[in-house]
Scaffold this active site. Structure first.
Site, short mmCIF file in Angstrom:
data_model
loop_
_atom_site.label_atom_id
_atom_site.label_comp_id
_atom_site.label_asym_id
_atom_site.label_seq_id
_atom_site.Cartn_x
_atom_site.Cartn_y
_atom_site.Cartn_z
N HIS A 97 8.04 -64.94 21.07
CA HIS A 97 7.34 -63.65 21.19
C HIS A 97 6.63 -63.65 22.52
CE1 HIS A 97 5.49 -59.96 19.55
NE2 HIS A 97 4.51 -60.29 20.38
N CYS A 98 6.99 -62.68 23.38
CA CYS A 98 6.49 -62.67 24.74
C CYS A 98 5.34 -61.66 24.88
CB CYS A 98 7.61 -62.30 25.71
SG CYS A 98 7.09 -62.31 27.44
N PRO A 99 4.12 -62.13 25.18
CA PRO A 99 3.00 -61.18 25.36
C PRO A 99 3.14 -60.33 26.61
CG PRO A 99 2.32 -63.42 25.93
CD PRO A 99 3.70 -63.53 25.34
N ASN A 127 5.16 -57.63 25.26
CA ASN A 127 4.67 -57.18 23.95
C ASN A 127 5.83 -56.95 22.99
OD1 ASN A 127 2.69 -56.49 22.08
ND2 ASN A 127 2.83 -54.31 22.56
#
Length: 314
Positions: A104-106, A109
């Site tokens: 999950h890539c911040p 998002n």
């Protein structure tokens, strides 16, 4: 003029791939992996342990799954109420199971998985080229800044900041892009690097690797004209993947110490499942897999391609 044209080409490809990475919805397992109402009731009634595994084995007997948990059990998500397909993981941020989840890539998002992994790679590549281009074209003015060759205005500090920002992002992006290029060459995800996939009879960190060329085609597709464009061209449906263990003889395979005795008796309940049409052709030019591909065609389970229609969370 050449610099302006090159700049806008890199900029547009960067924005396009970034947009696709952000707004491409992660793909969830198809309906065939969800438990039926009767199976859910049976699972809730049964006490935890072998009785629950028996319910899951019945529910998953016709599903194309090869991987197991560390204890040799069926991979089941008790939040989504489904049998997890191979390489599928539950994202705690999105609160749903994501097909071939990488992380999950911040920064975007969004979950990076089967539906947008190619877009994420292109986003890294074009953002790296974009930063390198800016740093290269700004270098001569950066040198003039330190040799007092620029006019004494506030704009010269913008030149210095722009070069430092582009150079620092280039360093960080090059390492991240190189790491994901290595993942593609080995057909691994970030999660599979930290925890190798466990197949029915043993753990194999390279179980999904088919060789560099086939690994590359699995992400970017067969048509090279689409490789550099942020359009979906990955092979498969995200629910099943060809493995280098597809022809393994279950009677001769050794069971690791981490698997319990129930995994040894699964051969009857879990016959080798066929690969999807869109993936099995990856194996056709390897002689040792031709027999398996033929058998797979006879027992093929039909399924719509979720790459075209993404399912909503249930």
């Amino acid at each position: 003029v050449v610099c302006l044209v090159a700049y806008h080409i890199f900029f547009m490809l960067f924005i396009w791939s970034y947009w696709k990475t952000i707004f491409t919805l992660p793909m969830n397992p198809s309906k065939e992996f969800h438990l039926s109402y009767s199976d859910k009731e049976s699972l809730e009634r049964e006490p935890r342990g072998e009785s629950q595994q028996e319910v899951l084995r019945r529910a998953a007997k016709d599903l194309p799954i090869y991987t197991r948990t560390m204890s040799g059990a069926i991979r089941y998500c008790d939040r989504c109420h489904l049998v997890k397909p191979d390489r599928c993981h539950h994202c705690s941020v999105c609160d749903k199971c994501i097909l071939k989840m990488d992380h999950h890539c911040p920064w975007v998002n969004n979950c990076v998985g089967f539906s947008n992994y190619k877009f994420f790679l292109l986003f890294l590549a074009y953002s790296l080229l974009y930063c390198l281009f800016i740093a290269a074209t700004d270098l001569q003015y950066f040198i003039k800044f330190w040799t007092n060759g620029l006019p004494d205005t506030q704009a010269k500090f913008h030149i210095m900041f722009l070069f430092f920002a582009a150079a620092m992002f280039s360093v960080s992006l090059s390492s991240l892009f190189g790491y994901h290029c290595w993942l593609v060459s080995k057909n691994k995800s970030t999660l599979e690097v930290f925890r190798a996939p466990i197949f029915r009879h043993r753990t194999d960190k390279n179980g999904f690797s088919l060789g560099f060329s086939k690994n590359l085609r699995q992400v970017f597709g067969d048509e090279k004209k689409y490789w550099l464009l942020p359009v979906f061209s990955s092979l498969g449906d995200g629910c099943s993947f060809p493995t280098c263990l597809v022809n393994q003889d279950p009677e001769q395979a050794s069971t690791p110490a981490g698997l319990n005795s129930t995994a040894k008796n699964e051969n009857h309940l879990f016959p080798a499942k066929p690969l999807r049409d869109s993936q099995s052709h990856l194996l056709t030019d390897t002689p040792s897999w031709s027999e398996t591909s033929t058998k797979a065609e006879k027992g093929k389970v039909g399924m719509n391609n979720p790459a075209l229609t993404m399912e909503n969370e249930t």
